[in-house]
Design an enzyme around this catalytic site. Structure first.
Site: not given
Length: 318
Positions: A160-162, A288
């Site tokens: 997820d995300s980074a 997010h």
């Protein structure tokens, strides 16, 4: 044409999603990511953080093996029952500067239930104390270890995300090392461009209740440690088409109230132009990494989709 997005009041977003968006908007997270002074004071003089402990539910669901790979703590969770033979490597998000948090364990538990996979969790070292280069060396060592028990076709890289950006970067890095490609990538709200230069980002920044561009770009610079932020292992959206063409099939889950949507759209375009297989699944009004709250209607839909669409494993673990 400018990209479109939906507001938190969009009827197709669940009532719970709208409530969470409102609550997130009342927190200080976005304000902090808008303040470079706060970022520098918070992270450049900190004590190095520790990851959130495993939840009791995960310990009931899995056996837990802990070892060090290249001196870095690495966890492997094996389902106590209904193991599918898949092996998933999950890299957590946190703009490369924050440790694994409790919602990451919730995501991992939901993935285990959806896929029956064994999950290895690399607790990679964070910026600003460490950089991307040492992390990619470590992740290659983790992958080689997983390949001693599992066919590459049955390995899934997820994050997820980074950590979603890291999942793509790993596949690019493994190809450059001559390692076999994993069978699939699963990306949740991936951070695919640390430069923050996509002109469409500002439209999403206005509706994102959590993140802001200035702090994310600063974190990206710490992670890059002097390297060009457009390096493909930092910002996979800038990878050459020939490198992208080697990637395995990708499933990308993205909410519309998220600054990462702009780069997800750009990545979908460059992947399609390179002739790659990517399923880009959008969730109106979602914030997010919304899958970090697995009880949301939209999150349940994501994990149901994963359960239904992941290809059957080629073989069980060796």
């Amino acid at each position: 044409m400018s990209p479109t997005f939906e507001s938190a009041a969009e009827p197709s977003a669940s009532a719970a999603m709208r409530v969470v968006n409102t609550v997130l908007g009342l927190t200080s997270t976005k304000r902090h990511y808008n303040s470079l002074d706060w970022m520098r004071a918070q992270y450049l003089r900190r004590a190095y953080p520790s990851p959130a402990p495993l939840t009791r539910a995960l310990r009931r669901l899995c056996t837990v093996e802990e070892l060090e790979v290249d001196g870095v703590r690495t966890l492997t969770l094996r389902p106590r029952s209904a193991s599918s033979g898949r092996h998933l490597i999950y890299t957590h998000g946190g703009t490369y500067i924050n440790e694994l948090a409790r919602p990451h364990w919730w995501i991992i538990a939901a993935l285990i239930r959806a896929t029956g996979a064994t999950v290895t969790v690399p607790l990679y070292r964070l910026a600003p104390e460490h950089s991307f280069r040492e992390t990619y060396d470590y992740l290659a060592a983790v992958y080689r270890l997983v390949l001693t028990t599992t066919r590459a076709d049955d390995v899934i890289l997820a994050g997820d995300s980074a950590g979603g950006g890291l999942a793509v970067g790993q596949a690019l890095h493994f190809a450059a090392l001559g390692l076999p490609q994993p069978g699939h990538l699963i990306l949740f709200s991936p951070w695919l461009d640390v430069t923050g230069t996509n002109p469409a980002i500002q439209q999403y920044d206005r509706v994102d209740p959590m993140l802001a561009v200035p702090g994310a770009v600063e974190a990206g610079k710490w992670w890059a440690a002097g390297e060009d932020p457009k390096h493909h292992l930092l910002s996979p959206v800038f990878a050459l088409p020939g490198a992208l063409a080697e990637l395995p099939p990708i499933t990308l889950y993205q909410g519309s109230r998220d600054i990462c949507m702009a780069d997800a759209l750009a990545f979908d375009r460059v992947m399609s132009d390179a002739g790659c297989t990517i399923a880009f699944k959008r969730y109106p009004g979602a914030f997010h990494v919304f899958v970090g709250l697995p009880w949301l209607r939209e999150s349940r839909a994501v994990f149901a989709d994963i359960r239904q669409t992941m290809p059957a494993p080629k073989t069980a673990e060796r």
